[in-house]
Scaffold this active site. Structure first.
Site, PDB file in Angstrom:
ATOM      1  N   ASP A   1       9.529   5.954  -8.684  1.00  0.00           N
ATOM      2  CA  ASP A   1       9.667   4.615  -8.095  1.00  0.00           C
ATOM      3  C   ASP A   1      10.593   3.831  -9.013  1.00  0.00           C
ATOM      4  O   ASP A   1      10.693   4.146 -10.210  1.00  0.00           O
ATOM      5  CB  ASP A   1       8.292   3.921  -8.016  1.00  0.00           C
ATOM      6  CG  ASP A   1       8.302   2.726  -7.065  1.00  0.00           C
ATOM      7  OD1 ASP A   1       7.707   2.830  -5.965  1.00  0.00           O
ATOM      8  OD2 ASP A   1       8.908   1.685  -7.412  1.00  0.00           O
TER       9      ASP A   1
ATOM     10  N   LYS B   1       4.649   0.290 -13.184  1.00  0.00           N
ATOM     11  CA  LYS B   1       3.539   0.319 -12.220  1.00  0.00           C
ATOM     12  C   LYS B   1       2.987   1.752 -12.117  1.00  0.00           C
ATOM     13  O   LYS B   1       1.776   1.958 -12.070  1.00  0.00           O
ATOM     14  CB  LYS B   1       4.038  -0.167 -10.855  1.00  0.00           C
ATOM     15  CG  LYS B   1       2.981  -0.117  -9.770  1.00  0.00           C
ATOM     16  CD  LYS B   1       3.492  -0.631  -8.446  1.00  0.00           C
ATOM     17  CE  LYS B   1       4.440   0.322  -7.779  1.00  0.00           C
ATOM     18  NZ  LYS B   1       4.768  -0.017  -6.393  1.00  0.00           N
TER      19      LYS B   1
ATOM     20  N   GLY C   1      10.652   2.016   0.530  1.00  0.00           N
ATOM     21  CA  GLY C   1      11.182   1.216   1.634  1.00  0.00           C
ATOM     22  C   GLY C   1      11.091  -0.255   1.360  1.00  0.00           C
ATOM     23  O   GLY C   1      10.785  -0.697   0.261  1.00  0.00           O
TER      24      GLY C   1
ATOM     25  N   THR D   1       7.215  11.203  10.094  1.00  0.00           N
ATOM     26  CA  THR D   1       5.850  11.107  10.634  1.00  0.00           C
ATOM     27  C   THR D   1       5.871  10.646  12.094  1.00  0.00           C
ATOM     28  O   THR D   1       4.952  10.973  12.866  1.00  0.00           O
ATOM     29  CB  THR D   1       4.987  10.131   9.810  1.00  0.00           C
ATOM     30  OG1 THR D   1       5.716   8.914   9.637  1.00  0.00           O
ATOM     31  CG2 THR D   1       4.616  10.714   8.468  1.00  0.00           C
TER      32      THR D   1
ATOM     33  N   ASP E   1       1.018   6.784  15.884  1.00  0.00           N
ATOM     34  CA  ASP E   1       0.740   6.109  17.159  1.00  0.00           C
ATOM     35  C   ASP E   1      -0.184   6.968  18.022  1.00  0.00           C
ATOM     36  O   ASP E   1      -1.055   6.457  18.720  1.00  0.00           O
ATOM     37  CB  ASP E   1       2.063   5.848  17.900  1.00  0.00           C
ATOM     38  CG  ASP E   1       3.059   5.144  16.999  1.00  0.00           C
ATOM     39  OD1 ASP E   1       2.898   3.942  16.764  1.00  0.00           O
ATOM     40  OD2 ASP E   1       3.968   5.821  16.477  1.00  0.00           O
TER      41      ASP E   1
ATOM     42  N   HIS F   1       9.222   5.845  17.012  1.00  0.00           N
ATOM     43  CA  HIS F   1       8.111   5.166  16.329  1.00  0.00           C
ATOM     44  C   HIS F   1       8.521   3.690  16.297  1.00  0.00           C
ATOM     45  O   HIS F   1       9.024   3.187  15.302  1.00  0.00           O
ATOM     46  CB  HIS F   1       7.911   5.719  14.917  1.00  0.00           C
ATOM     47  CG  HIS F   1       6.891   4.932  14.119  1.00  0.00           C
ATOM     48  ND1 HIS F   1       5.586   4.797  14.508  1.00  0.00           N
ATOM     49  CD2 HIS F   1       7.008   4.213  12.978  1.00  0.00           C
ATOM     50  CE1 HIS F   1       4.935   4.044  13.638  1.00  0.00           C
ATOM     51  NE2 HIS F   1       5.777   3.672  12.700  1.00  0.00           N
TER      52      HIS F   1
ATOM     53  N   THR G   1       0.080  -1.846   6.639  1.00  0.00           N
ATOM     54  CA  THR G   1      -0.688  -0.664   7.049  1.00  0.00           C
ATOM     55  C   THR G   1      -0.374   0.463   6.071  1.00  0.00           C
ATOM     56  O   THR G   1       0.745   0.548   5.565  1.00  0.00           O
ATOM     57  CB  THR G   1      -0.330  -0.185   8.478  1.00  0.00           C
ATOM     58  OG1 THR G   1       0.991   0.366   8.469  1.00  0.00           O
ATOM     59  CG2 THR G   1      -0.383  -1.310   9.490  1.00  0.00           C
TER      60      THR G   1
HETATM   61  P1  NAD Z   1       5.938  -1.174  -0.466  1.00  0.00           P
HETATM   62  O1  NAD Z   1       6.913  -2.274  -0.627  1.00  0.00           O
HETATM   63  O2  NAD Z   1       4.502  -1.394  -0.813  1.00  0.00           O
HETATM   64  O3  NAD Z   1       6.449   0.104  -1.293  1.00  0.00           O
HETATM   65  C1  NAD Z   1       7.760   0.530  -1.314  1.00  0.00           C
HETATM   66  C2  NAD Z   1       8.010   1.143  -2.666  1.00  0.00           C
HETATM   67  O4  NAD Z   1       9.305   1.734  -2.659  1.00  0.00           O
HETATM   68  C3  NAD Z   1       7.979   0.117  -3.809  1.00  0.00           C
HETATM   69  O5  NAD Z   1       7.073   0.548  -4.805  1.00  0.00           O
HETATM   70  C4  NAD Z   1       9.408   0.103  -4.312  1.00  0.00           C
HETATM   71  O6  NAD Z   1       9.517  -0.147  -5.695  1.00  0.00           O
HETATM   72  C5  NAD Z   1       9.871   1.507  -3.934  1.00  0.00           C
HETATM   73  N1  NAD Z   1      11.323   1.655  -3.837  1.00  0.00           N
HETATM   74  C6  NAD Z   1      12.220   0.831  -3.261  1.00  0.00           C
HETATM   75  N2  NAD Z   1      13.461   1.317  -3.386  1.00  0.00           N
HETATM   76  C7  NAD Z   1      13.353   2.488  -4.058  1.00  0.00           C
HETATM   77  C8  NAD Z   1      14.284   3.462  -4.476  1.00  0.00           C
HETATM   78  N3  NAD Z   1      15.594   3.320  -4.227  1.00  0.00           N
HETATM   79  N4  NAD Z   1      13.822   4.534  -5.156  1.00  0.00           N
HETATM   80  C9  NAD Z   1      12.496   4.695  -5.399  1.00  0.00           C
HETATM   81  N5  NAD Z   1      11.561   3.793  -5.032  1.00  0.00           N
HETATM   82  C10 NAD Z   1      11.978   2.705  -4.355  1.00  0.00           C
HETATM   83  O7  NAD Z   1       6.073  -0.703   1.050  1.00  0.00           O
HETATM   84  P2  NAD Z   1       5.012   0.173   1.849  1.00  0.00           P
HETATM   85  O8  NAD Z   1       4.063  -0.729   2.557  1.00  0.00           O
HETATM   86  O9  NAD Z   1       4.492   1.258   0.992  1.00  0.00           O
HETATM   87  O10 NAD Z   1       5.951   0.795   2.971  1.00  0.00           O
HETATM   88  C11 NAD Z   1       6.898   1.777   2.611  1.00  0.00           C
HETATM   89  C12 NAD Z   1       7.693   2.211   3.831  1.00  0.00           C
HETATM   90  O11 NAD Z   1       6.816   2.868   4.752  1.00  0.00           O
HETATM   91  C13 NAD Z   1       8.315   1.052   4.610  1.00  0.00           C
HETATM   92  O12 NAD Z   1       9.554   1.476   5.116  1.00  0.00           O
HETATM   93  C14 NAD Z   1       7.333   0.806   5.725  1.00  0.00           C
HETATM   94  O13 NAD Z   1       7.923   0.174   6.834  1.00  0.00           O
HETATM   95  C15 NAD Z   1       6.954   2.241   6.033  1.00  0.00           C
HETATM   96  N6  NAD Z   1       5.707   2.412   6.765  1.00  0.00           N
HETATM   97  C16 NAD Z   1       5.750   3.366   7.725  1.00  0.00           C
HETATM   98  C17 NAD Z   1       4.632   3.613   8.479  1.00  0.00           C
HETATM   99  C18 NAD Z   1       4.732   4.704   9.521  1.00  0.00           C
HETATM  100  O14 NAD Z   1       3.900   4.842  10.391  1.00  0.00           O
HETATM  101  N7  NAD Z   1       5.755   5.534   9.463  1.00  0.00           N
HETATM  102  C19 NAD Z   1       3.457   2.894   8.280  1.00  0.00           C
HETATM  103  C20 NAD Z   1       3.445   1.956   7.253  1.00  0.00           C
HETATM  104  C21 NAD Z   1       4.593   1.712   6.499  1.00  0.00           C
END
Ligand code: NAD
Length: 304
Positions: free
Chosen positions: A33, A38, A78, A141, A146, A173, A221
């Protein structure tokens, strides 16, 4: 010992990590990360919980060299989730995908990539494109989450175990997803015998808005999608050949979108050929167009 690298350890990445730590399998897990401090705290905290589980899991703050021998790289980096369209952060999400794949390409990684970042189908396709890995080895995923939400809602409405409900959400999705009701059944009986048209419309609407409902209540989520990642991980590591609706490269529409696939050690073992009604086929096409248009903004097809 199987080896997994998690890239992006926020809400989703950490929830997946915690679930991984509960399984009885020898695992070498590396975390990457941008916020390394962290990670140090998260690992120390988790290691103390592992003492009482007595399983064989080793955790460390990793780097991209760890991908060399990894069986699976899970990308959950993300943009923090917001209660808006998943497409709205596409450009930032693409920058993150570029950063990660630039580093991943420099390794000799030869395993399977699982993607959970939004906008899911677009980012999964971009990651497949940037890495130039075979399509069967890059899996999103997709609507697996869903589909779980739909099964849970149907189960509550008609009082049947979710695992015995055979129904899938297909396509994006995102907002253009749809339920393939023509193929939805319990035992061999179509779900139309249990649900009215009105029931179906309500269930489909609630499924689509479930992410927003959860985010409104708890801010984000994580658990549902982390369980999907865990299931896919177990399928790959144990060559389980289970069927899930995941984001895969669709040869008809030339984009990543979700349809049921058999998942095993090679990643996507087989894409299931499902017979849709003409109305459902039109919805799948519409979904593909939404994903294509978004992809075009980042990477026009003529540049492929
Ligand atoms: P979050 O902000 O809690 O975590 C994202 C993490 O990515 C952070 O710790 C950040 O430091 C890290 N990060 C950012 N850029 C980076 C890089 N270049 N290299 C390495 N680490 C990096 O977000 P989250 O709630 O964990 O969500 C993460 C992703 O998952 C988002 O895109 C969100 O939309 C997606 N998500 C998808 C689903 C699904 O069903 N597919 C469900 C929930 C969330």
């Amino acid at each position: 010992m199987k080896s997994i690298v998690i890239i992006g350890c926020g809400n989703v990445g950490l929830e997946y990590l915690k679930k991984l730590c509960m399984i009885d399998m020898a695992l070498d897990i590396s975390l990457i990360d941008v916020d390394e401090e962290k990670l140090v705290g998260e690992i120390l905290d988790l290691e103390h919980s592992l003492v009482y589980r007595n399983n064989n899991i080793s955790l460390k703050v990793g780097n991209y060299n760890d991908c060399d021998n990894a069986d699976i790289v899970v990308i959950t980096a993300g943009v923090p989730q917001a209660r808006k369209d998943r497409m709205s952060d596409l450009e930032k999400a693409n920058e993150i995908a570029v950063d990660i794949t630039n580093k991943l390409r420099e390794t000799s990684f030869n395993g399977i990539i699982l993607v959970a970042c939004n906008p899911l189908d677009v980012i999964t396709e971009l990651i497949a494109h940037y890495t130039d890995y075979p399509y069967n080895k890059v899996i999103g995923t997709g609507t697996m989450l869903d589909t779980a939400r739909l099964k849970s809602l149907i189960s509550k409405r008609i009082n049947v175990k979710p695992s015995d409900i055979n129904a899938y959400v297909l396509g994006e999705h995102g907002n253009s997803q749809f339920v393939a009701w023509s193929n939805a059944n319990i035992g061999l009986e179509n779900l139309s015998m249990f649900l009215s048209l009105n029931d179906k419309e309500e269930l489909e609407y609630e499924t689509l808005h479930m992410g927003g409902t959860i985010t409104k209540c708890k801010g984000y989520t994580s658990d549902g999608v982390a369980s999907c990642l865990l299931e896919l991980t177990l399928c790959i590591l144990n060559d389980l050949k289970k069927v899930y609706s995941v984001s895969n490269y669709n040869t008809t529409y030339d984009v990543y979108l979700s349809t049921p696939c058999i998942i095993g050690k090679k990643g996507i073992d087989k894409v299931i050929n499902i017979k849709l009604t003409s109305d459902e086929e039109e919805k799948l096409k519409e979904s593909s167009e939404v994903i294509s248009e978004a992809l075009d903004k980042i990477l026009p097809k003529e540049l492929y």
